[in-house]
Motif scaffolding. Sequence first.
Motif, PDB file in Angstrom:
ATOM      1  N   MET A   1       0.819  -1.194   0.000  1.00 53.81           N
ATOM      2  CA  MET A   1       0.000   0.000   0.000  1.00 53.81           C
ATOM      3  C   MET A   1       0.871   1.268   0.000  1.00 53.81           C
ATOM      4  O   MET A   1       0.538   2.242  -0.646  1.00 53.81           O
ATOM      5  CB  MET A   1      -0.917  -0.039   1.225  1.00 53.81           C
ATOM      6  CG  MET A   1      -1.908   1.065   1.265  1.00 53.81           C
ATOM      7  SD  MET A   1      -3.043   0.921  -0.120  1.00 53.81           S
ATOM      8  CE  MET A   1      -4.060   2.308   0.150  1.00 53.81           C
ATOM      9  N   LYS A   2       1.984   1.218   0.739  1.00 61.19           N
ATOM     10  CA  LYS A   2       2.877   2.373   0.784  1.00 61.19           C
ATOM     11  C   LYS A   2       3.501   2.647  -0.586  1.00 61.19           C
ATOM     12  O   LYS A   2       3.686   3.805  -0.961  1.00 61.19           O
ATOM     13  CB  LYS A   2       3.981   2.158   1.812  1.00 61.19           C
ATOM     14  CG  LYS A   2       3.509   2.203   3.235  1.00 61.19           C
ATOM     15  CD  LYS A   2       4.664   1.996   4.186  1.00 61.19           C
ATOM     16  CE  LYS A   2       4.192   2.009   5.624  1.00 61.19           C
ATOM     17  NZ  LYS A   2       5.296   1.825   6.568  1.00 61.19           N
ATOM     18  N   VAL A   3       3.800   1.587  -1.308  1.00 63.96           N
ATOM     19  CA  VAL A   3       4.414   1.742  -2.623  1.00 63.96           C
ATOM     20  C   VAL A   3       3.431   2.405  -3.592  1.00 63.96           C
ATOM     21  O   VAL A   3       3.806   3.269  -4.386  1.00 63.96           O
ATOM     22  CB  VAL A   3       4.882   0.370  -3.166  1.00 63.96           C
ATOM     23  CG1 VAL A   3       5.372   0.488  -4.591  1.00 63.96           C
ATOM     24  CG2 VAL A   3       5.926  -0.222  -2.264  1.00 63.96           C
ATOM     25  N   VAL A   4       2.177   2.026  -3.505  1.00 63.85           N
ATOM     26  CA  VAL A   4       1.147   2.617  -4.377  1.00 63.85           C
ATOM     27  C   VAL A   4       0.975   4.100  -4.064  1.00 63.85           C
ATOM     28  O   VAL A   4       0.929   4.937  -4.975  1.00 63.85           O
ATOM     29  CB  VAL A   4      -0.195   1.862  -4.223  1.00 63.85           C
ATOM     30  CG1 VAL A   4      -1.307   2.564  -4.978  1.00 63.85           C
ATOM     31  CG2 VAL A   4      -0.065   0.426  -4.684  1.00 63.85           C
ATOM     32  N   LEU A   5       0.917   4.446  -2.794  1.00 60.33           N
ATOM     33  CA  LEU A   5       0.778   5.852  -2.414  1.00 60.33           C
ATOM     34  C   LEU A   5       2.006   6.655  -2.837  1.00 60.33           C
ATOM     35  O   LEU A   5       1.878   7.787  -3.327  1.00 60.33           O
ATOM     36  CB  LEU A   5       0.554   5.974  -0.907  1.00 60.33           C
ATOM     37  CG  LEU A   5      -0.811   5.516  -0.405  1.00 60.33           C
ATOM     38  CD1 LEU A   5      -0.857   5.579   1.118  1.00 60.33           C
ATOM     39  CD2 LEU A   5      -1.919   6.347  -1.008  1.00 60.33           C
ATOM     40  N   LEU A   6       3.182   6.096  -2.673  1.00 61.71           N
ATOM     41  CA  LEU A   6       4.405   6.779  -3.073  1.00 61.71           C
ATOM     42  C   LEU A   6       4.433   7.008  -4.582  1.00 61.71           C
ATOM     43  O   LEU A   6       4.791   8.092  -5.048  1.00 61.71           O
ATOM     44  CB  LEU A   6       5.630   5.973  -2.639  1.00 61.71           C
ATOM     45  CG  LEU A   6       6.979   6.563  -3.004  1.00 61.71           C
ATOM     46  CD1 LEU A   6       7.193   7.898  -2.297  1.00 61.71           C
ATOM     47  CD2 LEU A   6       8.082   5.590  -2.668  1.00 61.71           C
ATOM     48  N   SER A   7       4.023   6.003  -5.348  1.00 61.88           N
ATOM     49  CA  SER A   7       4.021   6.165  -6.804  1.00 61.88           C
ATOM     50  C   SER A   7       2.982   7.197  -7.239  1.00 61.88           C
ATOM     51  O   SER A   7       3.228   7.960  -8.181  1.00 61.88           O
ATOM     52  CB  SER A   7       3.774   4.826  -7.489  1.00 61.88           C
ATOM     53  OG  SER A   7       2.505   4.318  -7.139  1.00 61.88           O
ATOM     54  N   ILE A   8       1.847   7.267  -6.588  1.00 60.35           N
ATOM     55  CA  ILE A   8       0.830   8.280  -6.909  1.00 60.35           C
ATOM     56  C   ILE A   8       1.348   9.674  -6.595  1.00 60.35           C
ATOM     57  O   ILE A   8       1.167  10.611  -7.379  1.00 60.35           O
ATOM     58  CB  ILE A   8      -0.488   7.984  -6.155  1.00 60.35           C
ATOM     59  CG1 ILE A   8      -1.136   6.719  -6.731  1.00 60.35           C
ATOM     60  CG2 ILE A   8      -1.451   9.162  -6.235  1.00 60.35           C
ATOM     61  CD1 ILE A   8      -2.338   6.231  -5.953  1.00 60.35           C
ATOM     62  N   VAL A   9       2.018   9.834  -5.471  1.00 55.05           N
ATOM     63  CA  VAL A   9       2.573  11.136  -5.094  1.00 55.05           C
ATOM     64  C   VAL A   9       3.650  11.567  -6.081  1.00 55.05           C
ATOM     65  O   VAL A   9       3.673  12.722  -6.530  1.00 55.05           O
ATOM     66  CB  VAL A   9       3.128  11.092  -3.647  1.00 55.05           C
ATOM     67  CG1 VAL A   9       3.961  12.321  -3.337  1.00 55.05           C
ATOM     68  CG2 VAL A   9       1.987  10.960  -2.656  1.00 55.05           C
ATOM     69  N   LEU A  10       4.534  10.654  -6.465  1.00 56.26           N
ATOM     70  CA  LEU A  10       5.585  10.998  -7.416  1.00 56.26           C
ATOM     71  C   LEU A  10       5.013  11.336  -8.789  1.00 56.26           C
ATOM     72  O   LEU A  10       5.487  12.271  -9.445  1.00 56.26           O
ATOM     73  CB  LEU A  10       6.595   9.858  -7.530  1.00 56.26           C
ATOM     74  CG  LEU A  10       7.466   9.618  -6.301  1.00 56.26           C
ATOM     75  CD1 LEU A  10       8.337   8.384  -6.497  1.00 56.26           C
ATOM     76  CD2 LEU A  10       8.305  10.838  -5.996  1.00 56.26           C
ATOM     77  N   LEU A  11       4.005  10.629  -9.215  1.00 55.27           N
ATOM     78  CA  LEU A  11       3.353  10.926 -10.485  1.00 55.27           C
ATOM     79  C   LEU A  11       2.663  12.287 -10.442  1.00 55.27           C
ATOM     80  O   LEU A  11       2.746  13.070 -11.388  1.00 55.27           O
ATOM     81  CB  LEU A  11       2.350   9.828 -10.835  1.00 55.27           C
ATOM     82  CG  LEU A  11       1.691   9.904 -12.187  1.00 55.27           C
ATOM     83  CD1 LEU A  11       2.732   9.844 -13.293  1.00 55.27           C
ATOM     84  CD2 LEU A  11       0.695   8.777 -12.344  1.00 55.27           C
ATOM     85  N   ALA A  12       2.016  12.590  -9.331  1.00 56.60           N
ATOM     86  CA  ALA A  12       1.365  13.895  -9.175  1.00 56.60           C
ATOM     87  C   ALA A  12       2.388  15.028  -9.188  1.00 56.60           C
ATOM     88  O   ALA A  12       2.137  16.091  -9.778  1.00 56.60           O
ATOM     89  CB  ALA A  12       0.556  13.923  -7.877  1.00 56.60           C
ATOM     90  N   LEU A  13       3.541  14.827  -8.579  1.00 56.52           N
ATOM     91  CA  LEU A  13       4.595  15.844  -8.599  1.00 56.52           C
ATOM     92  C   LEU A  13       5.129  16.063 -10.009  1.00 56.52           C
ATOM     93  O   LEU A  13       5.394  17.200 -10.411  1.00 56.52           O
ATOM     94  CB  LEU A  13       5.739  15.440  -7.664  1.00 56.52           C
ATOM     95  CG  LEU A  13       5.467  15.595  -6.175  1.00 56.52           C
ATOM     96  CD1 LEU A  13       6.611  14.990  -5.365  1.00 56.52           C
ATOM     97  CD2 LEU A  13       5.272  17.047  -5.819  1.00 56.52           C
ATOM     98  N   ALA A  14       5.276  14.996 -10.766  1.00 54.41           N
ATOM     99  CA  ALA A  14       5.756  15.121 -12.144  1.00 54.41           C
ATOM    100  C   ALA A  14       4.758  15.894 -12.998  1.00 54.41           C
ATOM    101  O   ALA A  14       5.129  16.792 -13.766  1.00 54.41           O
ATOM    102  CB  ALA A  14       6.008  13.740 -12.735  1.00 54.41           C
ATOM    103  N   ILE A  15       3.480  15.574 -12.876  1.00 53.75           N
ATOM    104  CA  ILE A  15       2.447  16.278 -13.638  1.00 53.75           C
ATOM    105  C   ILE A  15       2.369  17.734 -13.215  1.00 53.75           C
ATOM    106  O   ILE A  15       2.229  18.630 -14.048  1.00 53.75           O
ATOM    107  CB  ILE A  15       1.092  15.562 -13.482  1.00 53.75           C
ATOM    108  CG1 ILE A  15       1.159  14.197 -14.171  1.00 53.75           C
ATOM    109  CG2 ILE A  15      -0.044  16.393 -14.056  1.00 53.75           C
ATOM    110  CD1 ILE A  15      -0.033  13.315 -13.920  1.00 53.75           C
ATOM    111  N   ALA A  16       2.481  18.001 -11.928  1.00 57.23           N
ATOM    112  CA  ALA A  16       2.458  19.382 -11.446  1.00 57.23           C
ATOM    113  C   ALA A  16       3.666  20.157 -11.972  1.00 57.23           C
ATOM    114  O   ALA A  16       3.548  21.327 -12.344  1.00 57.23           O
ATOM    115  CB  ALA A  16       2.442  19.405  -9.916  1.00 57.23           C
ATOM    116  N   GLY A  17       4.815  19.524 -12.044  1.00 60.87           N
ATOM    117  CA  GLY A  17       6.000  20.188 -12.575  1.00 60.87           C
ATOM    118  C   GLY A  17       5.838  20.558 -14.033  1.00 60.87           C
ATOM    119  O   GLY A  17       6.216  21.646 -14.462  1.00 60.87           O
TER     120      GLY A  17
END
Length: 61
Positions: A1-17
């Motif tokens: 579950m932590k890996v899924v949340l981490l990947s979602i956060v990293l993807l959101a940061l990339a899109i925001a950038g």
Amino acid sequence: MKVVLLSIVLLALAIAGIAIKILFKKNGKFSGTCSSNNPLLQTEDGSCSICGASREEKCKS
């Protein structure tokens, strides 16, 4: 579950950038996107095979 949340956060940061880059660029355009910058898409004379621009020119399309 932590890996899924981490990947979602990293993807959101990339899109925001990317979104922030578009907001601060003039007219929302990326620089250097013409294929004349890519040696794989150049013709034998060094011009862009898509728009015909040389390396020194801006993208014509």
